[in-house]
Design a protein around this motif. Structure first.
Motif, PDB file in Angstrom:
ATOM      1  N   GLY A  41     -35.266 -16.560  39.594  1.00 44.58           N
ATOM      2  CA  GLY A  41     -35.831 -16.575  40.944  1.00 44.58           C
ATOM      3  C   GLY A  41     -36.011 -15.155  41.433  1.00 44.58           C
ATOM      4  N   ARG A  48     -36.903 -28.139  41.201  1.00 47.01           N
ATOM      5  CA  ARG A  48     -35.487 -27.754  41.204  1.00 47.01           C
ATOM      6  C   ARG A  48     -34.973 -27.440  42.603  1.00 47.01           C
ATOM      7  NH1 ARG A  48     -35.255 -21.469  39.112  1.00 47.01           N
ATOM      8  NH2 ARG A  48     -36.276 -20.549  40.919  1.00 47.01           N
ATOM      9  N   TYR A  49     -33.656 -27.478  42.748  1.00 50.16           N
ATOM     10  CA  TYR A  49     -33.003 -26.916  43.919  1.00 50.16           C
ATOM     11  C   TYR A  49     -32.681 -25.464  43.609  1.00 50.16           C
ATOM     12  CZ  TYR A  49     -32.496 -31.630  45.722  1.00 50.16           C
ATOM     13  OH  TYR A  49     -32.755 -32.888  46.200  1.00 50.16           O
ATOM     14  N   GLU A  82     -37.944 -26.799  45.389  1.00 53.46           N
ATOM     15  CA  GLU A  82     -39.269 -26.242  45.082  1.00 53.46           C
ATOM     16  C   GLU A  82     -39.775 -26.816  43.767  1.00 53.46           C
ATOM     17  OE1 GLU A  82     -38.307 -22.077  45.038  1.00 53.46           O
ATOM     18  OE2 GLU A  82     -37.340 -22.166  43.077  1.00 53.46           O
ATOM     19  N   PHE A 123     -45.690 -19.482  39.716  1.00 53.17           N
ATOM     20  CA  PHE A 123     -44.785 -19.415  40.849  1.00 53.17           C
ATOM     21  C   PHE A 123     -44.288 -20.799  41.250  1.00 53.17           C
ATOM     22  CE2 PHE A 123     -47.225 -15.491  42.592  1.00 53.17           C
ATOM     23  CZ  PHE A 123     -46.493 -14.658  41.770  1.00 53.17           C
ATOM     24  N   HIS A 124     -43.114 -20.815  41.840  1.00 55.23           N
ATOM     25  CA  HIS A 124     -42.637 -22.036  42.475  1.00 55.23           C
ATOM     26  C   HIS A 124     -43.198 -22.093  43.893  1.00 55.23           C
ATOM     27  CE1 HIS A 124     -39.351 -21.773  39.406  1.00 55.23           C
ATOM     28  NE2 HIS A 124     -39.569 -23.080  39.392  1.00 55.23           N
ATOM     29  N   GLY A 170     -43.501 -29.318  54.733  1.00 55.48           N
ATOM     30  CA  GLY A 170     -42.991 -30.353  55.627  1.00 55.48           C
ATOM     31  C   GLY A 170     -43.735 -31.620  55.301  1.00 55.48           C
ATOM     32  N   ASP A 211     -35.261 -28.334  54.209  1.00 54.54           N
ATOM     33  CA  ASP A 211     -34.398 -29.378  54.768  1.00 54.54           C
ATOM     34  C   ASP A 211     -33.758 -30.201  53.633  1.00 54.54           C
ATOM     35  OD1 ASP A 211     -35.556 -28.393  57.099  1.00 54.54           O
ATOM     36  OD2 ASP A 211     -37.143 -29.899  57.061  1.00 54.54           O
ATOM     37  N   GLN A 270     -47.344 -21.057  50.764  1.00 58.83           N
ATOM     38  CA  GLN A 270     -46.880 -21.133  49.385  1.00 58.83           C
ATOM     39  C   GLN A 270     -48.042 -20.924  48.424  1.00 58.83           C
ATOM     40  OE1 GLN A 270     -43.381 -21.603  48.870  1.00 58.83           O
ATOM     41  NE2 GLN A 270     -43.493 -21.193  51.062  1.00 58.83           N
ATOM     42  N   CYS A 271     -47.711 -20.760  47.144  1.00 53.29           N
ATOM     43  CA  CYS A 271     -48.765 -20.449  46.170  1.00 53.29           C
ATOM     44  C   CYS A 271     -49.769 -21.587  46.008  1.00 53.29           C
ATOM     45  CB  CYS A 271     -48.161 -20.074  44.817  1.00 53.29           C
ATOM     46  SG  CYS A 271     -47.394 -21.473  43.957  1.00 53.29           S
TER      47      CYS A 271
END
Lengths: 201, 237
Positions: A73, A98-99, A124, A133-134, A139, A156, A183-184
């Motif tokens: 990361g 993954r978290y 992500e 990229f991740h 939302g 969240d 984001q990407c």
């Protein structure tokens, strides 16, 4: 001596008040992706506290309770006590979906006088191929882009997962740090503005 | 090689001109761009989903979410089609069903109910995403206001500095990188990396699609005390 006792007691009381009144962690509400902590990145959405809550201890505990063992990361910075410093560590649950969590020690102590660590847990996906990229989940409750899940954004979800791994108990505060990041994959991801406070043994 | 490149270049120039003409139409007259794809593809099932979501929201005294084709049921604010040379992005709407903050315990959290307009663009260079220079998020005041914050679970107040912006009460957070204006029944939240730009943005705030007013309507007293219920706020500005 007796004449001094009154003022001394008063001063001691005031000093105690001052200590208790300032008993708080001093942290920005975001992580940063530049060296001067000007460019905000992820929302800080989790505080881990405890008598031994140093950065190393918290990192070990996260690894032990979650089993997350990937260190991949990007590096981010945290602003705490007016100091912009490189994060102390990061762990992720895998490579693709993954978290992922980054953490950093906090300046100050909580009301119990304990040290703490701030973190940005999130979920992500590997959403972009070139460059690879991740992207943090947007939302997901967005009527303009029908996607009827009720888990909130990746931030969240990550917060919820880590709280669960630490036993499910937390205190809560609404910081309102809902700033969204692009984001990407073109989606916008932001927190619901709530920060969880988890007490570790 | 130069000759071979001429046609594609002409095509590119034509495409850019067409896009510019389209943009003028979309961005003209202080209007904001509409996410046409989302409007066109919003499926019928979205209506059923909204009904379900709104039934849940009513239980927690939250305003109903509005659909993709509808205007928001609170007055939204932005900075016009451009702000200091930065172009407005397509508005992003967020609203949804309340959810449990943790699976077994924790409060039921109302997800952010906002309309966001960002100004300027940014390039994603890593996993961390990127933030444009300015973001303006508008929430219904009954769901977000000064009284909804705390610094920690004990309820200690979140550090901020109170001020007024064009007659409306306001508050600065995070070293001046977040400014909130409490006007009418809306909470306008401005995020930016530079405090000076954030203050300038506050001076430029105007109703979405409307023109700038010299003074902003102050928030209702019940809003600042956290006593404005969404049932009381109702639909509309």
């Amino acid at each position: 001596m007796r004449r001094l006792a009154g003022p001394v007691a008063l001063l001691a009381g005031l000093a105690l008040l001052a200590v208790n009144g300032s008993a708080a962690y001093r942290t920005s509400h975001y992580t940063y992706n530049d060296g001067r902590c000007h460019k905000r990145s992820d929302p800080v959405n989790l505080i881990l506290s405890g008598p031994n809550a140093t950065a190393g201890y918290v990192g070990d505990r996260i690894y032990l309770v979650t089993g997350w063992n990937s260190h991949s990361g990007s590096t981010q910075r945290f602003l705490t006590g007016g100091k912009c410093s490189k994060m102390d560590g990061q762990l992720a649950s895998g490579t693709f979906g993954r978290y992922h969590v980054r953490w950093n020690r906090l300046a100050g102590r909580n009301r119990r006088g304990q040290p703490g660590v701030s973190a940005d847990p999130h979920h992500e996906d590997w959403a972009c191929a070139l460059p690879p990229f991740h992207a943090v989940d947007k939302g997901s409750v967005d009527p303009a882009h029908y996607d009827p899940t009720d888990q909130g954004s990746g931030f969240d979800q990550g917060r919820r997962e880590l709280i669960e791994q630490f036993g499910g108990k937390a205190g809560w505060a609404n910081w309102g740090n809902t700033k969204a990041s692009k984001q990407c994959d073109g989606d916008w991801a932001g927190s619901d503005g709530w920060t969880a406070f988890v007490q570790m043994g | 090689m130069h000759g071979e490149g001429t046609h594609p270049r002409k095509w590119a120039a034509g495409a850019i001109a067409a896009l510019a003409a389209l943009s003028l139409g979309v961005f003209g007259a202080n209007r904001l761009p509409v996410d046409r794809d989302a409007v066109a593809t919003a499926p019928m099932t979205a209506r059923a989903w909204l009904a379900e979501v709104n039934a849940l929201r009513a239980r927690y005294d939250l305003l109903p979410c509005t659909g993709a084709r509808e205007a928001t049921n609170f007055r939204a604010y932005a900075l016009g089609a451009r702000f200091r040379g930065l172009r407005a992005t397509t508005p992003v709407r967020q609203c949804g069903a309340p959810y449990r903050a943790a699976y077994r315990t924790g409060p039921t959290i109302a997800p952010p109910n906002y309309l966001m307009v960002a100004y300027g663009d940014c390039k994603v260079r890593s996993d961390t995403g990127c933030a444009p220079p300015i973001e303006v998020q508008t929430f219904p005041a009954c769901e977000r206001n000064l009284a909804t914050y705390s610094a920690d679970p004990s309820g200690a107040p979140l550090p901020h500095r109170s001020l007024r912006v064009r007659g409306a009460p306001a508050a600065l957070f995070d070293q001046g990188t977040r400014l909130e204006v409490y006007t009418g029944r809306s909470t306008v939240v401005i995020f930016g990396d530079k405090p000076k730009l954030v203050r300038r943005a506050a001076e430029a705030v105007r109703p979405l699609g409307g023109s700038r007013l010299a003074r902003l309507a102050p928030a209702a007293a019940s809003t600042l005390q956290g006593k404005l219920s969404c049932a009381e706020q109702g639909a509309g500005p």
